[in-house]
Design an enzyme around this catalytic site. Sequence first.
Site, PDB file in Angstrom:
ATOM      1  N   ASP A  14      66.261  -9.280  30.820  1.00  8.91           N
ATOM      2  CA  ASP A  14      65.691  -8.025  30.330  1.00  8.91           C
ATOM      3  C   ASP A  14      66.187  -6.874  31.214  1.00  8.91           C
ATOM      4  O   ASP A  14      66.641  -7.089  32.346  1.00  8.91           O
ATOM      5  CB  ASP A  14      64.166  -8.129  30.380  1.00  8.91           C
ATOM      6  CG  ASP A  14      63.479  -6.818  30.100  1.00  8.91           C
ATOM      7  OD1 ASP A  14      63.736  -6.225  29.041  1.00  8.91           O
ATOM      8  OD2 ASP A  14      62.699  -6.367  30.966  1.00  8.91           O
ATOM      9  N   ASP A  57      64.630  -2.980  31.540  1.00  3.02           N
ATOM     10  CA  ASP A  57      63.629  -2.152  32.204  1.00  3.02           C
ATOM     11  C   ASP A  57      62.561  -3.003  32.876  1.00  3.02           C
ATOM     12  O   ASP A  57      61.967  -3.894  32.268  1.00  3.02           O
ATOM     13  CB  ASP A  57      62.971  -1.207  31.194  1.00  3.02           C
ATOM     14  CG  ASP A  57      63.964  -0.218  30.610  1.00  3.02           C
ATOM     15  OD1 ASP A  57      64.439   0.632  31.362  1.00  3.02           O
ATOM     16  OD2 ASP A  57      64.279  -0.331  29.414  1.00  3.02           O
ATOM     17  N   GLY A  90      65.471  -4.424  24.139  1.00  3.34           N
ATOM     18  CA  GLY A  90      65.017  -3.779  22.921  1.00  3.34           C
ATOM     19  C   GLY A  90      65.925  -2.647  22.501  1.00  3.34           C
ATOM     20  O   GLY A  90      65.823  -2.131  21.391  1.00  3.34           O
ATOM     21  N   LYS A 122      62.913 -12.198  21.242  1.00  6.02           N
ATOM     22  CA  LYS A 122      64.023 -12.510  22.137  1.00  6.02           C
ATOM     23  C   LYS A 122      64.297 -14.010  22.207  1.00  6.02           C
ATOM     24  O   LYS A 122      65.433 -14.428  22.414  1.00  6.02           O
ATOM     25  CB  LYS A 122      63.752 -11.938  23.534  1.00  6.02           C
ATOM     26  CG  LYS A 122      63.824 -10.424  23.599  1.00  6.02           C
ATOM     27  CD  LYS A 122      63.666  -9.905  25.032  1.00  6.02           C
ATOM     28  CE  LYS A 122      63.765  -8.397  25.096  1.00  6.02           C
ATOM     29  NZ  LYS A 122      63.659  -7.883  26.490  1.00  6.02           N
ATOM     30  N   ASP A 139      59.628  -9.124  32.255  1.00  4.34           N
ATOM     31  CA  ASP A 139      58.406  -8.585  32.871  1.00  4.34           C
ATOM     32  C   ASP A 139      57.336  -8.140  31.881  1.00  4.34           C
ATOM     33  O   ASP A 139      56.188  -7.981  32.252  1.00  4.34           O
ATOM     34  CB  ASP A 139      58.752  -7.393  33.769  1.00  4.34           C
ATOM     35  CG  ASP A 139      59.157  -6.156  32.965  1.00  4.34           C
ATOM     36  OD1 ASP A 139      60.094  -6.249  32.130  1.00  4.34           O
ATOM     37  OD2 ASP A 139      58.538  -5.093  33.160  1.00  4.34           O
ATOM     38  N   ASN A 169      57.294  -8.099  25.416  1.00  2.85           N
ATOM     39  CA  ASN A 169      58.421  -8.419  24.542  1.00  2.85           C
ATOM     40  C   ASN A 169      59.366  -9.454  25.150  1.00  2.85           C
ATOM     41  O   ASN A 169      60.301  -9.909  24.489  1.00  2.85           O
ATOM     42  CB  ASN A 169      59.206  -7.156  24.164  1.00  2.85           C
ATOM     43  CG  ASN A 169      59.854  -6.464  25.354  1.00  2.85           C
ATOM     44  OD1 ASN A 169      59.302  -6.425  26.447  1.00  2.85           O
ATOM     45  ND2 ASN A 169      61.025  -5.913  25.145  1.00  2.85           N
TER      46      ASN A 169
END
Length: 270
Positions: free
Chosen positions: A8, A10, A43, A196, A219, A222
Amino acid sequence: MIKLVAIDLDGTLLNEEKKITTETQTVLKRAKEQGVKVVLCSGRPLLGIAHYLDELGLRESGDFAITYNGGLVQKTDTGKILSEKILTKSDVVSLYALSQELGVPMNFIDLEKVYSPAPPAGKPSLYGNIMKALPFVSVSMAALPDDLKINKAIFCTDQQALDQAIEQIPEFITEKYTIMKSRPFLLEILNKEVDKGKGLQALGRHLGIRADEMMTLGDQENDLAMIRYAGLGVAMGNAIDDVKAAAQFITRTNTEDGVAYAVEKFVLNQ
């Protein structure tokens, strides 16, 4: 043996300045040199992660990215789509009506632009504050083409208003779509077959890599599906509690090179 690492952005790969540290860049490049697939899983659209792919040397033939929270699986050198799950015009019209009832602004996104229908009075979308990769275009819902292909819809407003709206989303909507928070003030609504984990499954089939040969790092809400899907799910030290509970390992935070620490521990030393 770990053959693929999905990461991921962010709160995970990126520090609070939205940068990849030199240490993390070095570790991920070493992993790639050892033949491990390093896959950014975000995302965002492909254009929104292009500069990070460039920094990591992940724009070559044989490199892939999972974008729109699993809605797209793409080759990063050409943008060729390997897997795509979309929303239709009917979906978008229904979701816009819901957003008006809930009193929150909605945007929806395809491969090239962000559509901005009229928000509720006095409640403009905050999405422009974070989406810089795609242009925004105003749109009339009555003028949408019938063959519209949308990758996701989003509600982006202040956290308190968003949380109140989420509590009022009808059950038939939560059953029909994949709905997840990617930030405290950003709710994403996607095709029911999108997350995901499913994106990783599609990529794994293409590459011949099993779930137990994958490591994922994340984290937020999502990221849960890919944390649960992989043989080794890793939560960041700054992850939400649900992600930590689902993970097999909790690494350092995103400001402490948590990605580099986990990749060194489980990939470079395997």
